[in-house]
Write an enzyme that holds these catalytic residues in place. Structure first.
Site, PDB file in Angstrom:
ATOM      1  N   ARG A   5      -4.234  -5.622   5.816  1.00 37.94           N
ATOM      2  CA  ARG A   5      -3.820  -6.671   6.749  1.00 37.94           C
ATOM      3  C   ARG A   5      -4.393  -6.388   8.128  1.00 37.94           C
ATOM      4  O   ARG A   5      -3.680  -6.098   9.089  1.00 37.94           O
ATOM      5  CB  ARG A   5      -2.309  -6.809   6.708  1.00 37.94           C
ATOM      6  CG  ARG A   5      -1.953  -7.546   5.427  1.00 37.94           C
ATOM      7  CD  ARG A   5      -0.538  -7.739   5.169  1.00 37.94           C
ATOM      8  NE  ARG A   5      -0.347  -8.992   4.442  1.00 37.94           N
ATOM      9  CZ  ARG A   5       0.799  -9.413   3.992  1.00 37.94           C
ATOM     10  NH1 ARG A   5       1.881  -8.710   4.193  1.00 37.94           N
ATOM     11  NH2 ARG A   5       0.889 -10.546   3.349  1.00 37.94           N
ATOM     12  N   GLN A  38      -8.222 -11.253   7.325  1.00 39.92           N
ATOM     13  CA  GLN A  38      -7.181 -12.294   7.258  1.00 39.92           C
ATOM     14  C   GLN A  38      -7.551 -13.439   6.309  1.00 39.92           C
ATOM     15  O   GLN A  38      -6.699 -13.954   5.588  1.00 39.92           O
ATOM     16  CB  GLN A  38      -6.896 -12.858   8.648  1.00 39.92           C
ATOM     17  CG  GLN A  38      -5.786 -12.075   9.339  1.00 39.92           C
ATOM     18  CD  GLN A  38      -5.429 -12.603  10.709  1.00 39.92           C
ATOM     19  OE1 GLN A  38      -5.975 -13.593  11.175  1.00 39.92           O
ATOM     20  NE2 GLN A  38      -4.508 -11.920  11.349  1.00 39.92           N
ATOM     21  N   ASP A  85      -6.626 -12.698   2.649  1.00 44.22           N
ATOM     22  CA  ASP A  85      -5.267 -12.208   2.408  1.00 44.22           C
ATOM     23  C   ASP A  85      -4.539 -13.106   1.402  1.00 44.22           C
ATOM     24  O   ASP A  85      -3.839 -14.053   1.773  1.00 44.22           O
ATOM     25  CB  ASP A  85      -4.538 -12.145   3.759  1.00 44.22           C
ATOM     26  CG  ASP A  85      -3.176 -11.504   3.657  1.00 44.22           C
ATOM     27  OD1 ASP A  85      -2.674 -11.333   2.533  1.00 44.22           O
ATOM     28  OD2 ASP A  85      -2.604 -11.177   4.715  1.00 44.22           O
ATOM     29  N   SER A 113      -0.658 -13.396   1.691  1.00 47.57           N
ATOM     30  CA  SER A 113      -0.172 -14.340   2.700  1.00 47.57           C
ATOM     31  C   SER A 113      -0.376 -15.778   2.255  1.00 47.57           C
ATOM     32  O   SER A 113       0.516 -16.611   2.403  1.00 47.57           O
ATOM     33  CB  SER A 113      -0.885 -14.124   4.040  1.00 47.57           C
ATOM     34  OG  SER A 113      -0.449 -12.931   4.613  1.00 47.57           O
ATOM     35  N   TYR A 129       5.565  -3.470   8.123  1.00 52.70           N
ATOM     36  CA  TYR A 129       6.491  -3.812   7.044  1.00 52.70           C
ATOM     37  C   TYR A 129       7.890  -3.274   7.329  1.00 52.70           C
ATOM     38  O   TYR A 129       8.079  -2.389   8.169  1.00 52.70           O
ATOM     39  CB  TYR A 129       6.003  -3.229   5.718  1.00 52.70           C
ATOM     40  CG  TYR A 129       4.811  -3.969   5.174  1.00 52.70           C
ATOM     41  CD1 TYR A 129       4.970  -5.183   4.517  1.00 52.70           C
ATOM     42  CD2 TYR A 129       3.527  -3.467   5.328  1.00 52.70           C
ATOM     43  CE1 TYR A 129       3.879  -5.879   4.027  1.00 52.70           C
ATOM     44  CE2 TYR A 129       2.422  -4.154   4.844  1.00 52.70           C
ATOM     45  CZ  TYR A 129       2.613  -5.363   4.188  1.00 52.70           C
ATOM     46  OH  TYR A 129       1.534  -6.052   3.700  1.00 52.70           O
TER      47      TYR A 129
HETATM   48  P1  NAD Z   1       7.243  -8.841   2.700  1.00 52.22           P
HETATM   49  O1  NAD Z   1       6.890  -9.872   1.694  1.00 52.22           O
HETATM   50  O2  NAD Z   1       6.986  -7.416   2.401  1.00 52.22           O
HETATM   51  O3  NAD Z   1       8.821  -8.958   3.056  1.00 52.22           O
HETATM   52  C1  NAD Z   1       9.406 -10.172   3.414  1.00 52.22           C
HETATM   53  C2  NAD Z   1      10.334  -9.978   4.580  1.00 52.22           C
HETATM   54  O4  NAD Z   1      11.559  -9.347   4.161  1.00 52.22           O
HETATM   55  C3  NAD Z   1       9.788  -9.106   5.720  1.00 52.22           C
HETATM   56  O5  NAD Z   1       9.796  -9.850   6.912  1.00 52.22           O
HETATM   57  C4  NAD Z   1      10.767  -7.937   5.764  1.00 52.22           C
HETATM   58  O6  NAD Z   1      10.943  -7.429   7.064  1.00 52.22           O
HETATM   59  C5  NAD Z   1      12.025  -8.581   5.230  1.00 52.22           C
HETATM   60  N1  NAD Z   1      13.067  -7.647   4.793  1.00 52.22           N
HETATM   61  C6  NAD Z   1      12.934  -6.476   4.137  1.00 52.22           C
HETATM   62  N2  NAD Z   1      14.155  -5.908   3.932  1.00 52.22           N
HETATM   63  C7  NAD Z   1      15.070  -6.766   4.441  1.00 52.22           C
HETATM   64  C8  NAD Z   1      16.485  -6.741   4.519  1.00 52.22           C
HETATM   65  N3  NAD Z   1      17.196  -5.736   4.034  1.00 52.22           N
HETATM   66  N4  NAD Z   1      17.106  -7.780   5.137  1.00 52.22           N
HETATM   67  C9  NAD Z   1      16.396  -8.812   5.653  1.00 52.22           C
HETATM   68  N5  NAD Z   1      15.046  -8.899   5.590  1.00 52.22           N
HETATM   69  C10 NAD Z   1      14.399  -7.877   4.998  1.00 52.22           C
HETATM   70  O7  NAD Z   1       6.596  -9.185   4.096  1.00 52.22           O
HETATM   71  P2  NAD Z   1       5.308 -10.076   4.457  1.00 52.22           P
HETATM   72  O8  NAD Z   1       5.666 -11.502   4.352  1.00 52.22           O
HETATM   73  O9  NAD Z   1       4.171  -9.594   3.672  1.00 52.22           O
HETATM   74  O10 NAD Z   1       5.098  -9.727   5.998  1.00 52.22           O
HETATM   75  C11 NAD Z   1       5.363  -8.439   6.543  1.00 52.22           C
HETATM   76  C12 NAD Z   1       4.765  -8.315   7.915  1.00 52.22           C
HETATM   77  O11 NAD Z   1       3.353  -8.299   7.861  1.00 52.22           O
HETATM   78  C13 NAD Z   1       5.123  -9.445   8.855  1.00 52.22           C
HETATM   79  O12 NAD Z   1       5.227  -8.882  10.136  1.00 52.22           O
HETATM   80  C14 NAD Z   1       3.919 -10.316   8.834  1.00 52.22           C
HETATM   81  O13 NAD Z   1       3.797 -11.129   9.988  1.00 52.22           O
HETATM   82  C15 NAD Z   1       2.843  -9.255   8.769  1.00 52.22           C
HETATM   83  N6  NAD Z   1       1.592  -9.798   8.279  1.00 52.22           N
HETATM   84  C16 NAD Z   1       0.431  -9.493   8.938  1.00 52.22           C
HETATM   85  C17 NAD Z   1      -0.774  -9.996   8.505  1.00 52.22           C
HETATM   86  C18 NAD Z   1      -2.049  -9.684   9.200  1.00 52.22           C
HETATM   87  O14 NAD Z   1      -2.025  -9.082  10.226  1.00 52.22           O
HETATM   88  N7  NAD Z   1      -3.175 -10.050   8.633  1.00 52.22           N
HETATM   89  C19 NAD Z   1      -0.811 -10.808   7.380  1.00 52.22           C
HETATM   90  C20 NAD Z   1       0.377 -11.080   6.719  1.00 52.22           C
HETATM   91  C21 NAD Z   1       1.578 -10.563   7.161  1.00 52.22           C
END
Ligand code: NAD
Length: 380
Positions: A122, A127, A130, A133, A230
């Protein structure tokens, strides 16, 4: 350079790895793209659409496989498909190296080079590749549509001559990619939306979408994000405080969408059966984490469970429920990835093994598991 697109065979899979737009761009790079007849139908693309884009459409799966230099897939190929590829061929898609890794052994035996798209790092440069995402975004959207379909009332407030319909209250648990899209979708449908997460960075994102953020914001919450962005697994103490907050909030909600995940761990349990029992009949829970064990104790994979009038939706493979859009984004992700594997001047495959995106995604090569996180036990 022969690139193969097959009809996906996993049960319930409607997506296709390449849509005609992506085929056209690959043909412009002098690739020959072979598409199995009917491969795009689940995503509303006909054989003629692929032909118009410059693909060779062929009903013979075996011959497509045996001539392929690159096989692009949505799901991990079956053993027999791995076996029909020629030695050294490249396979690219969701290969799920953590899930039954023994099913990747045929890829090793056949000395295939495999890239697991869920491992794309990520970082800004990646991006556009991804796949997690792009697919999570559509799953978040679809979760709200599925909830609305199960909910016996309207989501927006409606003031009519016959009376007023109140706005639905939607609670989104986990505000990552899927959760943020669920919030945005529920807001567009006129619901009153609240959301929770354990990562402090999520608060501003939730609020910027017009939803209210609800969380136990203690010292542990302030440290809950890993360097990679994460969530960490929270302590028992935090989980108890979070459960008390959720229990109080959830009983007033009409729709709950859960998306909470922790990389490499089972999904955190956030909704107990007691919490379900506290909800009003007619309420709906959509558990997007059901494939990883579920955020709701009563969710069942692939089923809609009715508990005293509260429906708990556990659909599997939610991106496939928006197959055309999901395939379109997935195909663009794959094309962007293929671009870094192709020498555009020479118009042939030329992998730079030192590229950080290549290093992060390559699983097997020359008969060995080369990814540091999966070698050597993933071959067992
Ligand atoms: P994910 O699918 O791993 O998890 C989904 C969400 O569940 C996350 O926001 C996590 O914090 C939340 N979570 C975990 N335990 C929890 C709990 N006990 N109670 C409530 N919520 C809980 O996450 P994701 O959608 O892949 O995204 C994770 C991070 O990565 C985010 O900050 C996202 O913006 C970031 N991201 C960055 C890029 C990039 O830079 N290219 C791309 C995609 C996502």
């Amino acid at each position: 350079m022969n690139i193969a697109v097959l009809k996906e065979t996993s049960p319930g899979e409607a997506r296709v790895a390449l849509m005609p737009d992506a085929v056209k761009k690959l043909v412009a790079l002098k690739a020959t793209v072979f598409v199995e007849s009917g491969a795009g139908l689940g995503a509303a693309r006909t054989d003629d659409d692929y032909r118009t884009a410059g693909a060779q459409v062929d009903p013979d799966r075996d011959s497509i496989l045996s001539s392929a230099d690159v096989l692009v897939v949505v799901n991990r190929p079956a053993t027999e498909d791995f076996g029909r590829l020629k030695k050294g061929a490249v396979v690219l898609g969701f290969l799920r190296p953590l899930d039954e890794p023994s099913q990747l052994v045929p890829a090793l035996e056949n000395q295939l080079t495999t890239f697991s798209m869920e491992l794309v790092p990520r970082i800004t440069r990646a991006q556009g590749m991804d796949v997690l995402s792009s697919q999570a975004n559509l799953a978040g959207y679809r979760a709200v549509i599925d909830a609305a379909a199960q909910y016996g009332r309207a989501l927006p407030m409606m003031m009519t001559a016959a009376g007023t319909v109140p706005a639905a209250k939607v609670f989104v648990m986990g505000a990552g990619v899927a959760g943020l899209q669920a919030i945005a979708t529920a807001r567009r449908l006129g619901a009153v939306v609240t959301a929770t997460d354990v990562r402090p960075a999520a608060k501003e994102q939730v609020e910027s979408l017009g939803a209210k953020f609800i969380a136990v914001e203690d010292e542990e919450f302030k440290q809950a994000e890993t360097a990679a962005g994460y969530a960490k697994e929270m302590s028992k103490g935090y989980q108890t405080k979070q459960a008390a907050l959720v229990a109080e909030h959830i009983k007033k909600q009409d729709i709950v969408i859960t998306t909470a995940l922790i990389p490499g761990r089972p999904a955190p349990r956030l909704i107990s059966k007691e919490m379900v029992a506290s909800m009003r009949p007619g309420s709906v829970i959509v558990d997007l984490a059901v494939e990883r064990g579920g955020n709701c104790e009563l969710a069942k994979p692939g089923e809609i469970v009715d508990v005293s009038g509260v429906k708990i939706v556990g659909y599997l493979n939610v991106p496939s429920r928006v197959a055309a859009s999901a395939s379109s984004l997935y195909a663009k992700n794959l094309y962007n990835f293929l671009e870094i594997l192709i020498d555009k001047k020479e118009k042939k495959l030329a992998v730079n093994w030192d590229d950080e995106i290549v290093k992060a995604t390559v699983l097997t090569r020359d008969g060995a598991v080369v990814h540091p996180n999966f070698a050597p036990k993933s071959a067992a």
